[in-house]
Motif scaffolding. Sequence first.
Motif, short mmCIF file in Angstrom:
data_model
loop_
_atom_site.label_atom_id
_atom_site.label_comp_id
_atom_site.label_asym_id
_atom_site.label_seq_id
_atom_site.Cartn_x
_atom_site.Cartn_y
_atom_site.Cartn_z
N SER A 54 0.82 -1.21 0.00
CA SER A 54 0.00 0.00 0.00
C SER A 54 0.85 1.26 0.00
O SER A 54 0.42 2.31 -0.49
CB SER A 54 -0.94 -0.01 1.21
OG SER A 54 -0.19 -0.05 2.42
N TRP A 57 1.37 2.61 -3.55
CA TRP A 57 0.25 3.09 -4.36
C TRP A 57 0.24 4.61 -4.40
O TRP A 57 0.35 5.27 -3.35
CB TRP A 57 -1.09 2.62 -3.81
CG TRP A 57 -1.21 1.13 -3.64
CD1 TRP A 57 -0.48 0.16 -4.26
CD2 TRP A 57 -2.12 0.45 -2.76
NE1 TRP A 57 -0.86 -1.08 -3.84
CE2 TRP A 57 -1.88 -0.94 -2.92
CE3 TRP A 57 -3.10 0.86 -1.87
CZ2 TRP A 57 -2.59 -1.90 -2.22
CZ3 TRP A 57 -3.82 -0.10 -1.18
CH2 TRP A 57 -3.57 -1.46 -1.35
N TRP A 92 -8.21 3.13 0.13
CA TRP A 92 -7.78 3.81 -1.09
C TRP A 92 -8.98 4.12 -1.98
O TRP A 92 -9.12 5.24 -2.49
CB TRP A 92 -6.77 2.95 -1.86
CG TRP A 92 -6.10 3.69 -2.99
CD1 TRP A 92 -4.90 4.34 -2.95
CD2 TRP A 92 -6.63 3.89 -4.31
NE1 TRP A 92 -4.63 4.93 -4.16
CE2 TRP A 92 -5.68 4.67 -5.02
CE3 TRP A 92 -7.78 3.49 -4.96
CZ2 TRP A 92 -5.87 5.05 -6.35
CZ3 TRP A 92 -7.98 3.88 -6.28
CH2 TRP A 92 -7.03 4.64 -6.96
#
Length: 556
Positions: A54, A57, A92
């Motif tokens: 993560s 990202w 997200w």
Amino acid sequence: SGSGSGSGSVSVSVVPIVLAGFSQGACLALEVAARFPGLVAGVFAPCGARIGQSTEWAAPAGQPLTGVPVLLGAAEADRFIARADLEATAAWFRAAGANVDVVDTQGDRHEITLAQRLRGRSVLTGEPAREGATGFGNVLTSQAIEGAVPALQNTPRLHPNGLYAEQLNATGFTTPRADTHRTWLYRVRPSAQRRELLGFVQPRISATFDGAPEINLCGFAPLELPTDERDFVDGLTTVCGAGSARLRRGYAFHLYAANRSMERRALYNADGELLILPELGALTVMTELGALEVAPGQLAIIPRGIVFSVLLHGPAARGYVGEAFGRRFQLPDRGPIGSNGLADARHFRAPAAWFEDRLAPGFEVVGKLGGALHVATQDHSPFDVAGWHGNLVPFVYDLGAFSPSGNVRFDHGDPSIHTVLSAPLDEQGTHTLDLVTFPPRWDATTGTFRPPFFHRNVTAEINGIIRETAQPGSPFRPGASFVTPSLTAYGVSARAVEHSRTLNDAEADRPVQLGVDSLWFQLESALSPVLTPWGAAHRLPEWSATWGSHPSYFTR
């Protein structure tokens, strides 16, 4: 798409699509949606998460997925997907403006669950879930596809969709029309495709009430939440009952505590109608006729013979079940109250038809008949009814919709004025099982002892607590239950009496609102309850002492 005029340029129009995948396919679908948000109308991605760490990202540029539905979720102990990755993926997509729905389940199985299939249908079709019709006792019709329910016939020779017509009736063919209950179902495969029903043992379910009725007041603590795997069927425990399921006269009172959804199992009860009252944890009760969402403070009525599965919304669920072996639950007559008040038929909601054409080898269907459990397997989902019509219908009802009546001048009304549903006996004024609730209400009586009066009642009472702010050490907490046998004396605590007596007239007569932060119910019956072996072994000691010792206030 189209070509430009003379310049050689090409313009392309993009129609957003729904991306769907499972496991690694779900990961790919989520990654495509994150990188190319303009292409996406929805994402169905159970057991998946975005690819990579993560921290790698890129943050979404604005909210490019505003309003796009995204369904995620996995089993709590799924070893193929890290919980942290799933939560980061949900965060997200929410930051990108998507409408994220995380539908988790219990256990460790890596699969698309029934709850995900139910919720995912809207993601895949772009259509909101349909609400069922309302009206307790009405003849209703629902269809998931146009034309599933024939307009004229019940059993056409050739159904336009190739569906099988199947009748489910809970009353005899010659029953008077007003008392006849049956439903026609139009399904992908007939129920007769099940294999032989074999014996199934669940030692905490009882249906034999041949012993002596319990004569003493008795109470029961809330069921402990299970540590082993138990679904709704495994988690049922019978406390008491009366009569006989074999003779279709009487009732049973059960508790349930579960920590697994019924993903590969369903249940039908040939013995009678079930009244499910959740206390802890919301449920999806998936029936042949469609899904009912049932939360604490609501109830579900499951008619005799309807096949259903219970799906948990959280890690565990607990509650109460009343089972009437004889006549069905009905709305009580209002009598002098008039044409309004109490429970209104329009507040009972039936399910909307929902179906799946899905092979499911080894799917178990548990049947209960004469108090005994049996199980058969079949090779397909039992939830394949594309349309139905009739009045043998499950319902959900919010107890918050109950409009109570009461005494508004002096004296205390009988609890029967709070009756929600009644399963009557043949004798006038008697009943197999009545459901009474105590919702928020006003007490404006004057010169009156307002707590419940001391009583010796020919009707037996089974009390349960759905919501309560209990003092430490109090036995009256959510999940608890207690039984008051026929004509056994009972009343309020000595402390409640003392409090009422010490108020001055102005305080004692001040209108007060009751039940704002609590929700109790009673199941009342003309038939005296017999404790099961479990009930006899788990009754709380010295229950009668709970009420305290009452001093004499007599003077001359």
